[in-house]
Design a protein around this motif. Sequence first.
Motif, short mmCIF file in Angstrom:
data_model
loop_
_atom_site.label_atom_id
_atom_site.label_comp_id
_atom_site.label_asym_id
_atom_site.label_seq_id
_atom_site.Cartn_x
_atom_site.Cartn_y
_atom_site.Cartn_z
N GLU A 83 -12.58 -8.72 -1.84
CA GLU A 83 -13.58 -8.19 -2.76
C GLU A 83 -13.03 -7.02 -3.58
OE1 GLU A 83 -18.10 -6.27 -2.62
OE2 GLU A 83 -17.09 -6.94 -0.79
N LEU A 84 -12.29 -6.14 -2.95
CA LEU A 84 -11.69 -5.02 -3.67
C LEU A 84 -10.67 -5.51 -4.70
CD1 LEU A 84 -11.17 -2.40 -0.82
CD2 LEU A 84 -12.80 -2.28 -2.73
N SER A 85 -9.93 -6.55 -4.34
CA SER A 85 -8.97 -7.11 -5.30
C SER A 85 -9.69 -7.67 -6.52
CB SER A 85 -8.15 -8.22 -4.63
OG SER A 85 -7.39 -7.69 -3.56
N SER A 86 -10.84 -8.32 -6.30
CA SER A 86 -11.61 -8.85 -7.43
C SER A 86 -12.16 -7.70 -8.28
CB SER A 86 -12.75 -9.72 -6.91
OG SER A 86 -12.26 -10.80 -6.16
N GLN A 87 -12.69 -6.65 -7.64
CA GLN A 87 -13.20 -5.50 -8.39
C GLN A 87 -12.10 -4.82 -9.20
OE1 GLN A 87 -15.15 -2.86 -5.68
NE2 GLN A 87 -16.78 -4.34 -5.16
N LEU A 88 -10.90 -4.73 -8.63
CA LEU A 88 -9.80 -4.10 -9.35
C LEU A 88 -9.43 -4.92 -10.58
CD1 LEU A 88 -7.64 -1.92 -9.54
CD2 LEU A 88 -6.18 -3.33 -8.08
N SER A 89 -9.39 -6.23 -10.42
CA SER A 89 -9.08 -7.07 -11.57
C SER A 89 -10.13 -6.90 -12.67
CB SER A 89 -8.99 -8.54 -11.14
OG SER A 89 -7.96 -8.71 -10.18
N ALA A 90 -11.41 -6.84 -12.29
CA ALA A 90 -12.48 -6.70 -13.28
C ALA A 90 -12.41 -5.35 -13.98
CB ALA A 90 -13.83 -6.91 -12.60
N GLU A 137 -9.82 4.77 -8.27
CA GLU A 137 -10.53 4.78 -7.00
C GLU A 137 -10.44 3.43 -6.29
OE1 GLU A 137 -14.45 5.92 -8.01
OE2 GLU A 137 -13.98 8.06 -8.29
N ILE A 138 -10.59 2.37 -7.07
CA ILE A 138 -10.53 1.02 -6.46
C ILE A 138 -9.12 0.74 -5.96
CG2 ILE A 138 -10.74 -1.44 -6.93
CD1 ILE A 138 -13.05 -0.83 -8.79
N LYS A 139 -8.08 1.20 -6.72
CA LYS A 139 -6.71 1.02 -6.27
C LYS A 139 -6.47 1.74 -4.94
CE LYS A 139 -4.03 0.16 -10.50
NZ LYS A 139 -2.98 0.71 -11.39
N ALA A 140 -6.98 2.97 -4.87
CA ALA A 140 -6.82 3.72 -3.62
C ALA A 140 -7.53 3.02 -2.46
CB ALA A 140 -7.35 5.13 -3.79
N SER A 141 -8.74 2.54 -2.74
CA SER A 141 -9.48 1.81 -1.69
C SER A 141 -8.76 0.54 -1.29
CB SER A 141 -10.89 1.48 -2.18
OG SER A 141 -11.61 2.67 -2.48
N LEU A 142 -8.17 -0.12 -2.32
CA LEU A 142 -7.45 -1.36 -2.03
C LEU A 142 -6.22 -1.09 -1.17
CD1 LEU A 142 -7.22 -4.40 -2.54
CD2 LEU A 142 -5.89 -3.89 -4.60
N GLU A 143 -5.46 -0.05 -1.48
CA GLU A 143 -4.29 0.28 -0.68
C GLU A 143 -4.70 0.65 0.74
OE1 GLU A 143 -1.16 -0.05 -1.42
OE2 GLU A 143 -1.66 -0.83 -3.41
N ALA A 144 -5.77 1.43 0.86
CA ALA A 144 -6.24 1.79 2.20
C ALA A 144 -6.68 0.56 2.98
CB ALA A 144 -7.39 2.79 2.09
N GLN A 145 -7.34 -0.36 2.27
CA GLN A 145 -7.79 -1.58 2.94
C GLN A 145 -6.60 -2.44 3.37
OE1 GLN A 145 -10.80 -2.04 3.80
NE2 GLN A 145 -10.62 -4.09 4.66
N LYS A 146 -5.56 -2.47 2.51
CA LYS A 146 -4.36 -3.23 2.87
C LYS A 146 -3.75 -2.66 4.15
CE LYS A 146 -2.92 -4.92 -1.69
NZ LYS A 146 -1.87 -4.83 -2.75
N LYS A 147 -3.62 -1.34 4.21
CA LYS A 147 -3.06 -0.72 5.40
C LYS A 147 -3.92 -1.01 6.63
CE LYS A 147 -0.82 3.10 2.93
NZ LYS A 147 -0.75 4.57 2.77
N LYS A 148 -5.21 -1.02 6.43
CA LYS A 148 -6.11 -1.29 7.54
C LYS A 148 -5.95 -2.72 8.04
CE LYS A 148 -10.94 -0.55 8.86
NZ LYS A 148 -12.27 -0.12 8.40
N VAL A 149 -5.86 -3.67 7.06
CA VAL A 149 -5.69 -5.08 7.44
C VAL A 149 -4.36 -5.29 8.15
CG1 VAL A 149 -5.41 -7.41 6.53
CG2 VAL A 149 -7.24 -5.96 5.67
N LEU A 150 -3.29 -4.64 7.61
CA LEU A 150 -1.98 -4.76 8.25
C LEU A 150 -2.01 -4.17 9.66
CD1 LEU A 150 0.39 -3.89 5.26
CD2 LEU A 150 -0.06 -6.14 6.26
N ALA A 151 -2.71 -3.04 9.81
CA ALA A 151 -2.82 -2.44 11.14
C ALA A 151 -3.57 -3.38 12.09
CB ALA A 151 -3.53 -1.09 11.05
N LEU A 152 -4.64 -4.01 11.57
CA LEU A 152 -5.38 -4.96 12.41
C LEU A 152 -4.53 -6.16 12.79
CD1 LEU A 152 -8.92 -4.93 10.76
CD2 LEU A 152 -8.27 -3.97 12.96
N LYS A 153 -3.71 -6.63 11.81
CA LYS A 153 -2.82 -7.76 12.13
C LYS A 153 -1.79 -7.37 13.17
CE LYS A 153 -3.19 -10.33 7.78
NZ LYS A 153 -2.45 -10.85 6.60
N ALA A 154 -1.26 -6.13 13.04
CA ALA A 154 -0.31 -5.67 14.05
C ALA A 154 -0.98 -5.58 15.42
CB ALA A 154 0.26 -4.31 13.64
N GLU A 155 -2.22 -5.09 15.44
CA GLU A 155 -2.95 -5.02 16.71
C GLU A 155 -3.18 -6.41 17.29
OE1 GLU A 155 -6.50 -2.94 15.89
OE2 GLU A 155 -5.55 -0.97 15.63
#
Length: 455
Positions: A219-226, A322-340
């Motif tokens: 969703e954040l990726s879509s918002q960033l594109s828009a 702001e959306i870019k920052a949120s997107l980067e934070a979300q990416k780190k969160k997803v990567l952390a969840l995948k590592a977990e």
Amino acid sequence: MTLQQFLLILRARMWVVILTLLVVVGTAVAVSLILPKQYTATTSLVVDAKTNDPLTGGLLPAQMIPGYMATQVDIINSDRVAQRVVTQLKLTEAPSVQSDWRESTDGEGSVTVWLANRMKESLDVEPSRESNVINVSFTGADPKFAAALTNAWAQAYIDTSLELKVEPARQYAKWFDGKNAELRADLEAAQKRLSDYQQKQGIVATDERLDVENARLAELSSQLSAIQAQRVDSDSRRAQSGNADALPEVMQNGLIQNLKADLARQEATRDQLAGRYGSNHPELAKANAEISALRQRIADETRRVVRALGTNSRVDAQREAEIKASLEAQKKKVLALKAERDQINVLARDVENAQRAYDLVTQRLAQTNLESQTQQTNVVVLTPAVPPLKPSSPKIVLNTALAIFLGLLLGLGAALLLEMMDPRVRGVEDLVQMAGVPVLGVVPSGGKLKLVAAA
């Protein structure tokens, strides 16, 4: 020597043959009568080598059955079975056995081993050629003792065979028991590592949480594109602010268009007044003042629209950041969840492997425990031994027949030996061989032959 010469010698030495035959036969009969009678008791055992194992379900291959039967014969003849028989029957407690042992070994060694070896000399184990039957025979002076010892030997073999089957299972069960405790400790340690990691990371359902975070990332990726497309459009409009009248926002602004329409009407009215009254008429001055006021309002509205475009561009840029920052934070969160999740998968696989090993050893432990407690064997007594009614030895008829045959051979040999030591002329051939002269004739005299040879 011709057949005729042999017959003549035999007729002349008949007394030697008969005497030798009588001596040999008499001796054999006397010895047979003097020797103590021996009785042989036999028990038959059936070894079912093709029966399925009730625990493992194993079946002995047909090509291994001959070797298996030979192994069973060796077990029956083993010292272990013999010593077990001695122990079960308590034969070493007999005073006669103790005295014989001391005389034979001077009291050295074990009386059980000595007696077992002696009994093995009187034991005969014979497997059948076309079946799985083994005949165990024991020969002794007492028929009841022979039967009892034969049955005891068969039972000792059955017990020993069962022990040979159970003892390895007991050893395996002991080993599997220790291994089972070790693997159980490994399983508990693996489960604890997984549980500690989940509690430390606060993870309850990893897959559902990761799906939610992935959806939010998309969703954040879509918002960033828009917002990026919207910012590009705002920047493009802002870049055209030098020609404000051509901006779509200005051209589509209703207030500006109304003001321009009022300006056009006022300019038309002014032109009419200028043609009617001249340039210095008060009405004309009033019209010019209204025209100036309209133009000022149009300019003010246009600048306001242009300023609004700049504000939109800055807002879009800020939202994009702001959306870019949120997107980067979300990416780190997803990567952390995948590592977990990967770490949890590793720990879960460790638990699965430990569980699988533990289950396998537990299953083998249960099986070996059953095997170590089994009392079933594939050996069955087909025919138990009974006290024989007739002795098996000495066999007078057989010994007499052998003595007659041996006496005849010895008698013939003795007759031939005496003839060689004291040769006699008993025929024409003997005279020819001994004198080396031709025979002129044979004159019978008084039932005897008289040989006349050439001088």
